[in-house]
Design a protein around this motif. Structure first.
Motif, PDB file in Angstrom:
ATOM      1  N   LYS A  11       0.637  -1.252   0.086  1.00 32.95           N
ATOM      2  CA  LYS A  11       0.133  -0.023  -0.017  1.00 32.95           C
ATOM      3  C   LYS A  11       0.782   1.259  -0.057  1.00 32.95           C
ATOM      4  CE  LYS A  11      -3.861   1.718   2.251  1.00 32.95           C
ATOM      5  NZ  LYS A  11      -4.990   1.792   3.424  1.00 32.95           N
ATOM      6  N   TYR A  12       2.028   0.861   0.734  1.00 29.71           N
ATOM      7  CA  TYR A  12       3.104   2.338   0.533  1.00 29.71           C
ATOM      8  C   TYR A  12       4.292   2.195  -0.399  1.00 29.71           C
ATOM      9  CZ  TYR A  12       0.238   3.163   4.578  1.00 29.71           C
ATOM     10  OH  TYR A  12      -0.919   3.243   5.472  1.00 29.71           O
ATOM     11  N   TYR A  16       2.301   1.338  -6.294  1.00 32.92           N
ATOM     12  CA  TYR A  16       1.205   1.465  -5.860  1.00 32.92           C
ATOM     13  C   TYR A  16       0.680   3.245  -5.836  1.00 32.92           C
ATOM     14  CZ  TYR A  16      -3.235   0.887  -3.271  1.00 32.92           C
ATOM     15  OH  TYR A  16      -4.464   1.009  -2.931  1.00 32.92           O
ATOM     16  N   VAL A  17       1.587   3.840  -4.921  1.00 34.26           N
ATOM     17  CA  VAL A  17       1.363   5.099  -4.976  1.00 34.26           C
ATOM     18  C   VAL A  17       1.432   6.093  -6.356  1.00 34.26           C
ATOM     19  CG1 VAL A  17       2.094   7.410  -3.845  1.00 34.26           C
ATOM     20  CG2 VAL A  17       1.901   5.544  -2.493  1.00 34.26           C
ATOM     21  N   SER A  18       2.282   5.505  -7.055  1.00 29.26           N
ATOM     22  CA  SER A  18       2.372   6.087  -8.468  1.00 29.26           C
ATOM     23  C   SER A  18       1.061   5.920  -9.438  1.00 29.26           C
ATOM     24  CB  SER A  18       3.521   5.618  -9.290  1.00 29.26           C
ATOM     25  OG  SER A  18       4.666   5.780  -8.695  1.00 29.26           O
ATOM     26  N   LEU A  36      -3.728  16.988  -4.913  1.00 28.05           N
ATOM     27  CA  LEU A  36      -3.286  15.852  -5.342  1.00 28.05           C
ATOM     28  C   LEU A  36      -2.716  14.926  -4.081  1.00 28.05           C
ATOM     29  CD1 LEU A  36      -2.932  13.721  -7.406  1.00 28.05           C
ATOM     30  CD2 LEU A  36      -0.866  14.740  -7.974  1.00 28.05           C
ATOM     31  N   LEU A  37      -1.697  15.818  -3.336  1.00 33.93           N
ATOM     32  CA  LEU A  37      -1.223  15.044  -2.147  1.00 33.93           C
ATOM     33  C   LEU A  37      -2.202  14.770  -1.158  1.00 33.93           C
ATOM     34  CD1 LEU A  37       1.278  14.665  -0.381  1.00 33.93           C
ATOM     35  CD2 LEU A  37       1.265  16.888   0.598  1.00 33.93           C
ATOM     36  N   ASN A  38      -3.190  15.536  -1.022  1.00 30.93           N
ATOM     37  CA  ASN A  38      -4.302  15.289   0.165  1.00 30.93           C
ATOM     38  C   ASN A  38      -5.196  14.032  -0.383  1.00 30.93           C
ATOM     39  OD1 ASN A  38      -3.806  17.300   2.065  1.00 30.93           O
ATOM     40  ND2 ASN A  38      -4.712  18.893   1.000  1.00 30.93           N
ATOM     41  N   ASN A  46      -1.300   8.004   5.853  1.00 31.19           N
ATOM     42  CA  ASN A  46      -0.450   9.109   6.170  1.00 31.19           C
ATOM     43  C   ASN A  46       0.833   8.963   5.809  1.00 31.19           C
ATOM     44  OD1 ASN A  46      -0.178  11.879   6.921  1.00 31.19           O
ATOM     45  ND2 ASN A  46       0.396  11.013   8.966  1.00 31.19           N
ATOM     46  N   GLN A  47       1.193   7.841   5.788  1.00 30.20           N
ATOM     47  CA  GLN A  47       2.703   7.162   5.366  1.00 30.20           C
ATOM     48  C   GLN A  47       3.015   7.454   3.861  1.00 30.20           C
ATOM     49  OE1 GLN A  47       3.023   2.955   6.590  1.00 30.20           O
ATOM     50  NE2 GLN A  47       3.909   3.708   8.475  1.00 30.20           N
ATOM     51  N   ALA A  48       1.779   7.554   3.207  1.00 28.51           N
ATOM     52  CA  ALA A  48       2.141   7.850   1.646  1.00 28.51           C
ATOM     53  C   ALA A  48       2.825   9.160   1.527  1.00 28.51           C
ATOM     54  CB  ALA A  48       0.882   8.057   0.752  1.00 28.51           C
ATOM     55  N   LYS A  49       2.733  10.061   2.427  1.00 27.11           N
ATOM     56  CA  LYS A  49       3.566  11.179   2.272  1.00 27.11           C
ATOM     57  C   LYS A  49       5.028  11.005   1.935  1.00 27.11           C
ATOM     58  CE  LYS A  49       1.642  13.905   5.624  1.00 27.11           C
ATOM     59  NZ  LYS A  49       1.653  14.917   6.772  1.00 27.11           N
ATOM     60  N   ASP A  50       5.544  10.169   2.508  1.00 27.44           N
ATOM     61  CA  ASP A  50       7.048   9.756   2.464  1.00 27.44           C
ATOM     62  C   ASP A  50       7.451   9.151   0.972  1.00 27.44           C
ATOM     63  OD1 ASP A  50       7.182  10.173   5.139  1.00 27.44           O
ATOM     64  OD2 ASP A  50       6.958   8.045   5.577  1.00 27.44           O
ATOM     65  N   VAL A  51       6.570   8.714   0.199  1.00 25.61           N
ATOM     66  CA  VAL A  51       6.684   8.175  -1.234  1.00 25.61           C
ATOM     67  C   VAL A  51       6.251   9.166  -2.284  1.00 25.61           C
ATOM     68  CG1 VAL A  51       6.315   6.315  -2.626  1.00 25.61           C
ATOM     69  CG2 VAL A  51       6.283   5.887  -0.262  1.00 25.61           C
ATOM     70  N   PHE A  52       5.136  10.111  -1.934  1.00 23.89           N
ATOM     71  CA  PHE A  52       4.641  11.012  -2.570  1.00 23.89           C
ATOM     72  C   PHE A  52       5.305  11.600  -3.821  1.00 23.89           C
ATOM     73  CE2 PHE A  52       2.571  14.975  -3.836  1.00 23.89           C
ATOM     74  CZ  PHE A  52       1.446  14.294  -4.713  1.00 23.89           C
ATOM     75  N   GLN A  53       6.535  12.308  -3.341  1.00 23.33           N
ATOM     76  CA  GLN A  53       7.496  12.969  -4.186  1.00 23.33           C
ATOM     77  C   GLN A  53       8.153  11.963  -4.927  1.00 23.33           C
ATOM     78  OE1 GLN A  53       8.322  16.110  -4.675  1.00 23.33           O
ATOM     79  NE2 GLN A  53       6.664  17.088  -3.277  1.00 23.33           N
ATOM     80  N   PHE A  54       8.484  10.625  -4.508  1.00 19.48           N
ATOM     81  CA  PHE A  54       9.197   9.998  -5.511  1.00 19.48           C
ATOM     82  C   PHE A  54       8.308   9.400  -6.450  1.00 19.48           C
ATOM     83  CE2 PHE A  54      11.557   9.132  -1.311  1.00 19.48           C
ATOM     84  CZ  PHE A  54      12.836   9.741  -1.861  1.00 19.48           C
ATOM     85  N   ALA A  55       6.887   9.356  -6.299  1.00 26.25           N
ATOM     86  CA  ALA A  55       6.025   8.922  -7.088  1.00 26.25           C
ATOM     87  C   ALA A  55       6.004   9.834  -8.187  1.00 26.25           C
ATOM     88  CB  ALA A  55       4.547   8.726  -6.580  1.00 26.25           C
ATOM     89  N   LEU A  56       5.856  11.118  -7.958  1.00 29.65           N
ATOM     90  CA  LEU A  56       5.706  12.364  -8.932  1.00 29.65           C
ATOM     91  C   LEU A  56       6.827  12.219  -9.709  1.00 29.65           C
ATOM     92  CD1 LEU A  56       4.386  15.407  -6.878  1.00 29.65           C
ATOM     93  CD2 LEU A  56       3.224  13.796  -8.461  1.00 29.65           C
ATOM     94  N   SER A  57       8.079  12.040  -9.112  1.00 32.03           N
ATOM     95  CA  SER A  57       9.326  12.145  -9.845  1.00 32.03           C
ATOM     96  C   SER A  57       9.264  10.779 -10.887  1.00 32.03           C
ATOM     97  CB  SER A  57      10.471  11.950  -9.146  1.00 32.03           C
ATOM     98  OG  SER A  57      10.843  13.009  -8.219  1.00 32.03           O
ATOM     99  N   PHE A  58       8.913   9.756 -10.434  1.00 29.42           N
ATOM    100  CA  PHE A  58       8.928   8.462 -11.271  1.00 29.42           C
ATOM    101  C   PHE A  58       7.733   8.653 -12.337  1.00 29.42           C
ATOM    102  CE2 PHE A  58       6.751   4.444 -11.863  1.00 29.42           C
ATOM    103  CZ  PHE A  58       7.929   3.607 -12.466  1.00 29.42           C
ATOM    104  N   LEU A  59       6.725   9.219 -12.172  1.00 32.16           N
ATOM    105  CA  LEU A  59       5.822   9.589 -13.397  1.00 32.16           C
ATOM    106  C   LEU A  59       6.260  10.687 -14.216  1.00 32.16           C
ATOM    107  CD1 LEU A  59       2.653   9.231 -11.393  1.00 32.16           C
ATOM    108  CD2 LEU A  59       3.068   7.492 -12.883  1.00 32.16           C
TER     109      LEU A  59
END
Length: 78
Positions: A11-12, A16-18, A36-38, A46-59
């Motif tokens: 889930k994190y 998945y977050v991407s 989008l973050l919210n 709430n743990q998705a905050k840690d991966v969110f920036q990486f997901a945006l960069s990946f996409l």
């Protein structure tokens, strides 16, 4: 690393977050960064905050999303 192991909570994970981020952007067409973050945090936790920036960069690096600096928003490339 993108490959999950036995300790990875799917889930994190980055993939998945991407997927959640891409689906949200596709459904909205254009969406502000903070919305989008919210939305991502509401759907995954709430743990998705840690991966969110990486997901945006990946996409972004895979040419799936575009960032509009003037509007502080994200849209798909399609």
């Amino acid at each position: 690393m993108l490959a999950p192991d036995k300790h990875t909570n799917i889930k994190y994970s980055l993939i998945y977050v991407s997927g959640i981020v891409l689906k949200t952007v596709q459904n909205n067409g254009i969406i502000r960064y903070d919305e989008l973050l919210n939305t991502t945090i509401k759907q995954t936790g709430n743990q998705a905050k840690d991966v969110f920036q990486f997901a945006l960069s990946f996409l972004y690096l895979n040419n799936k999303i575009l960032y509009n600096q003037k509007l502080d928003s994200i849209t798909t490339t399609e």
